[in-house]
Design a protein around this motif. Structure first.
Motif, PDB file in Angstrom:
ATOM      1  N   ARG A  36       0.824  -1.205   0.000  1.00  0.00           N
ATOM      2  CA  ARG A  36       0.000   0.000   0.000  1.00  0.00           C
ATOM      3  C   ARG A  36       0.862   1.260   0.000  1.00  0.00           C
ATOM      4  O   ARG A  36       0.552   2.239  -0.687  1.00  0.00           O
ATOM      5  CB  ARG A  36      -0.940   0.004   1.207  1.00  0.00           C
ATOM      6  CG  ARG A  36      -2.111  -0.937   1.057  1.00  0.00           C
ATOM      7  CD  ARG A  36      -2.927  -0.989   2.338  1.00  0.00           C
ATOM      8  NE  ARG A  36      -3.983  -1.970   2.245  1.00  0.00           N
ATOM      9  CZ  ARG A  36      -5.224  -1.695   1.850  1.00  0.00           C
ATOM     10  NH1 ARG A  36      -5.541  -0.473   1.512  1.00  0.00           N
ATOM     11  NH2 ARG A  36      -6.131  -2.653   1.796  1.00  0.00           N
ATOM     12  N   VAL A  39       2.195   1.896  -3.673  1.00  0.00           N
ATOM     13  CA  VAL A  39       1.328   2.246  -4.801  1.00  0.00           C
ATOM     14  C   VAL A  39       0.297   3.333  -4.490  1.00  0.00           C
ATOM     15  O   VAL A  39      -0.413   3.790  -5.387  1.00  0.00           O
ATOM     16  CB  VAL A  39       0.590   0.995  -5.331  1.00  0.00           C
ATOM     17  CG1 VAL A  39       1.579  -0.087  -5.719  1.00  0.00           C
ATOM     18  CG2 VAL A  39      -0.393   0.470  -4.296  1.00  0.00           C
ATOM     19  N   TYR A  40       0.225   3.797  -3.253  1.00  0.00           N
ATOM     20  CA  TYR A  40      -0.807   4.767  -2.890  1.00  0.00           C
ATOM     21  C   TYR A  40      -0.771   6.042  -3.744  1.00  0.00           C
ATOM     22  O   TYR A  40      -1.834   6.553  -4.127  1.00  0.00           O
ATOM     23  CB  TYR A  40      -0.705   5.131  -1.409  1.00  0.00           C
ATOM     24  CG  TYR A  40      -1.852   5.991  -0.928  1.00  0.00           C
ATOM     25  CD1 TYR A  40      -3.073   5.424  -0.584  1.00  0.00           C
ATOM     26  CD2 TYR A  40      -1.725   7.381  -0.849  1.00  0.00           C
ATOM     27  CE1 TYR A  40      -4.139   6.209  -0.170  1.00  0.00           C
ATOM     28  CE2 TYR A  40      -2.789   8.169  -0.433  1.00  0.00           C
ATOM     29  CZ  TYR A  40      -3.986   7.581  -0.093  1.00  0.00           C
ATOM     30  OH  TYR A  40      -5.032   8.362   0.312  1.00  0.00           O
ATOM     31  N   PHE A  42      -0.257   6.515  -6.828  1.00  0.00           N
ATOM     32  CA  PHE A  42      -0.963   6.315  -8.093  1.00  0.00           C
ATOM     33  C   PHE A  42      -2.473   6.183  -7.884  1.00  0.00           C
ATOM     34  O   PHE A  42      -3.270   6.550  -8.752  1.00  0.00           O
ATOM     35  CB  PHE A  42      -0.410   5.082  -8.816  1.00  0.00           C
ATOM     36  CG  PHE A  42       1.001   5.251  -9.279  1.00  0.00           C
ATOM     37  CD1 PHE A  42       1.292   6.026 -10.384  1.00  0.00           C
ATOM     38  CD2 PHE A  42       2.047   4.664  -8.592  1.00  0.00           C
ATOM     39  CE1 PHE A  42       2.601   6.204 -10.813  1.00  0.00           C
ATOM     40  CE2 PHE A  42       3.358   4.838  -8.994  1.00  0.00           C
ATOM     41  CZ  PHE A  42       3.640   5.612 -10.107  1.00  0.00           C
ATOM     42  N   THR A  43      -2.881   5.660  -6.724  1.00  0.00           N
ATOM     43  CA  THR A  43      -4.303   5.613  -6.392  1.00  0.00           C
ATOM     44  C   THR A  43      -4.847   7.033  -6.239  1.00  0.00           C
ATOM     45  O   THR A  43      -5.944   7.346  -6.718  1.00  0.00           O
ATOM     46  CB  THR A  43      -4.523   4.827  -5.079  1.00  0.00           C
ATOM     47  OG1 THR A  43      -3.996   3.508  -5.231  1.00  0.00           O
ATOM     48  CG2 THR A  43      -6.009   4.744  -4.748  1.00  0.00           C
ATOM     49  N   ARG A  46      -5.040   8.674  -9.717  1.00  0.00           N
ATOM     50  CA  ARG A  46      -6.174   8.119 -10.464  1.00  0.00           C
ATOM     51  C   ARG A  46      -7.485   8.753 -10.022  1.00  0.00           C
ATOM     52  O   ARG A  46      -8.322   9.129 -10.846  1.00  0.00           O
ATOM     53  CB  ARG A  46      -6.237   6.609 -10.255  1.00  0.00           C
ATOM     54  CG  ARG A  46      -7.343   5.918 -11.054  1.00  0.00           C
ATOM     55  CD  ARG A  46      -7.548   4.511 -10.554  1.00  0.00           C
ATOM     56  NE  ARG A  46      -8.343   4.478  -9.343  1.00  0.00           N
ATOM     57  CZ  ARG A  46      -8.368   3.444  -8.502  1.00  0.00           C
ATOM     58  NH1 ARG A  46      -7.611   2.394  -8.713  1.00  0.00           N
ATOM     59  NH2 ARG A  46      -9.135   3.483  -7.432  1.00  0.00           N
ATOM     60  N   THR A  61      -1.570  11.370 -16.307  1.00  0.00           N
ATOM     61  CA  THR A  61      -0.962  10.776 -15.121  1.00  0.00           C
ATOM     62  C   THR A  61       0.357  11.444 -14.752  1.00  0.00           C
ATOM     63  O   THR A  61       0.564  11.853 -13.604  1.00  0.00           O
ATOM     64  CB  THR A  61      -0.735   9.266 -15.332  1.00  0.00           C
ATOM     65  OG1 THR A  61      -1.989   8.639 -15.625  1.00  0.00           O
ATOM     66  CG2 THR A  61      -0.128   8.618 -14.097  1.00  0.00           C
ATOM     67  N   ALA A 286      -3.460   5.629 -15.309  1.00  0.00           N
ATOM     68  CA  ALA A 286      -2.972   5.674 -13.916  1.00  0.00           C
ATOM     69  C   ALA A 286      -3.331   4.389 -13.189  1.00  0.00           C
ATOM     70  O   ALA A 286      -2.549   3.875 -12.385  1.00  0.00           O
ATOM     71  CB  ALA A 286      -3.565   6.877 -13.186  1.00  0.00           C
ATOM     72  N   ARG A 287      -4.511   3.869 -13.498  1.00  0.00           N
ATOM     73  CA  ARG A 287      -4.949   2.637 -12.849  1.00  0.00           C
ATOM     74  C   ARG A 287      -4.069   1.465 -13.263  1.00  0.00           C
ATOM     75  O   ARG A 287      -3.648   0.661 -12.423  1.00  0.00           O
ATOM     76  CB  ARG A 287      -6.407   2.365 -13.222  1.00  0.00           C
ATOM     77  CG  ARG A 287      -7.056   1.250 -12.413  1.00  0.00           C
ATOM     78  CD  ARG A 287      -8.508   1.072 -12.787  1.00  0.00           C
ATOM     79  NE  ARG A 287      -9.125   0.017 -11.981  1.00  0.00           N
ATOM     80  CZ  ARG A 287     -10.294  -0.518 -12.248  1.00  0.00           C
ATOM     81  NH1 ARG A 287     -10.998  -0.098 -13.295  1.00  0.00           N
ATOM     82  NH2 ARG A 287     -10.790  -1.464 -11.483  1.00  0.00           N
ATOM     83  N   SER A 290      -0.716   1.708 -11.826  1.00  0.00           N
ATOM     84  CA  SER A 290      -0.802   1.338 -10.414  1.00  0.00           C
ATOM     85  C   SER A 290      -0.933  -0.171 -10.234  1.00  0.00           C
ATOM     86  O   SER A 290      -0.239  -0.771  -9.406  1.00  0.00           O
ATOM     87  CB  SER A 290      -1.997   2.038  -9.757  1.00  0.00           C
ATOM     88  OG  SER A 290      -2.216   1.550  -8.464  1.00  0.00           O
ATOM     89  N   THR A 294       1.545  -3.198  -8.539  1.00  0.00           N
ATOM     90  CA  THR A 294       0.816  -3.658  -7.353  1.00  0.00           C
ATOM     91  C   THR A 294       0.551  -5.149  -7.438  1.00  0.00           C
ATOM     92  O   THR A 294       0.819  -5.907  -6.487  1.00  0.00           O
ATOM     93  CB  THR A 294      -0.529  -2.925  -7.208  1.00  0.00           C
ATOM     94  OG1 THR A 294      -0.292  -1.535  -7.122  1.00  0.00           O
ATOM     95  CG2 THR A 294      -1.278  -3.378  -5.973  1.00  0.00           C
TER      96      THR A 294
END
Length: 320
Positions: A36, A39-40, A42-43, A46, A61, A286-287, A290, A294
């Motif tokens: 977490r 990768v947060y 990029f969350t 997004r 992005t 972006a997803r 990510s 992830t």
């Protein structure tokens, strides 16, 4: 993706009954937190891309990443992280539900695709029921920009210290109070149906595709190719597939939750009217950016975790 029960799998699946549960849960929490943290950002990016109108704030992005870093500093990429970290509980519930459901369905069918689909969907249903309130608070915190600017419904208060503006440590409480005053308890489950319509299909799609890609890659790879390598490639492939198929609903979910909309269909129609079909792909890059690292980390971590958590008498029955 037919998976006949009689067909011997090249990459054996470690099932629930094979695990030392105590070790599995302790190592699992540590692994989940590490992923977490990675990768947060990029969350967050997004979510901002999905909520903004057109390209009003960010062109994409990379543009969002640069602007947030420049205007808000590294901490800006982790807005709402502490609240979001509470969803570690839902992560453990997800894994437990998946494994138990898979074990239960195996009594009625040996088809791995069916077991994975049912278990993945059920696990997501349980996890989302726990996660949504934390997600909503976290998403509103993500929307807070520099100098009090934001692109969501609510804005946290600012204080001035030592000539600079900083967010109150109580910003989470501030957002929680604002949500409750505006929408009551139901506000913490705004977009719950949209979340279910996004994440249940995503999870239900991901697991069958993950095993599907793993098996097909194992037939193409040399016999001595490590199973963990095949799984590390299959996870991102399955994630990219599932993310592409479910992204339209993910865009609608983000808008329903952040903008306080009450109708999924009305939100979808407004999005199509304002931005066309292209609007359904917002945040997809972006997803994918990510989910690829992830899922690679999750798969390597999860499969390693299961191997490390094997019951002692089974340690020699699996290879990496």
């Amino acid at each position: 993706m037919e998976d006949k029960p009689s067909t011997a799998r090249r990459v054996p699946i470690i099932e629930w009954e094979h695990l030392d549960k105590r070790r599995f849960y302790v190592l699992g929490v540590c692994m989940t937190m590490l992923i977490r943290v990675s990768v947060y950002p990029f969350t967050l990016i997004r979510t901002r891309l999905q909520v903004q109108r057109g390209t009003a704030l960010y062109g994409g992005t990379f543009d969002a990443f640069v602007k947030i870093l420049r205007q808000e500093g590294p901490a800006g990429l982790y807005r709402g992280f502490m609240v979001n970290s509470f969803t570690l509980v839902s992560g453990q519930c997800y894994v437990t539900t998946y494994e138990l459901t898979r074990n239960y369905v195996s009594r009625y069918t040996g088809n791995n695709s069916i077991k994975s689909l049912v278990a993945g969907g059920s696990a997501s249903l349980v996890a989302q029921s726990i996660t949504v309130p934390f997600d909503i608070v976290s998403q509103h915190l993500m929307m807070q920009g520099q100098r009090g600017g934001c692109i969501g419904r609510f804005r946290v208060k600012l204080s001035e210290e030592a000539g600079s503006q900083k967010f109150h440590l109580g910003q989470t409480r501030d957002i929680v109070v604002q949500i409750f005053r505006a929408d009551g308890f139901r506000g913490f489950y705004r977009g719950y149906l949209a979340s279910l319509l996004t994440y249940i299909p995503n999870s239900a799609i991901w697991w069958p595709f993950y095993h599907f890609y793993t098996e097909h890659l194992s037939r193409l790879a040399p016999p001595d190719c490590p199973h963990l390598l095949l799984q590390a490639v299959s996870g991102p492939l399955a994630a990219a597939t599932a993310s592409t198929l479910t992204n339209p609903m993910d865009v609608v979910r983000a808008r329903v939750q952040v903008e306080g909309k009450s109708s999924i269909l009305r939100t979808l129609k407004q999005l199509l009217c304002e931005e066309g079909a292209w609007g359904l792909t917002k945040g997809l890059s972006a997803r994918i950016i990510s989910v690829i690292p992830t899922n690679m980390a999750v798969v390597v971590g999860y499969e390693t975790l299961k191997k490390l958590s094997l019951r002692p008498e089974l340690l020699d029955t699996r290879h990496w």
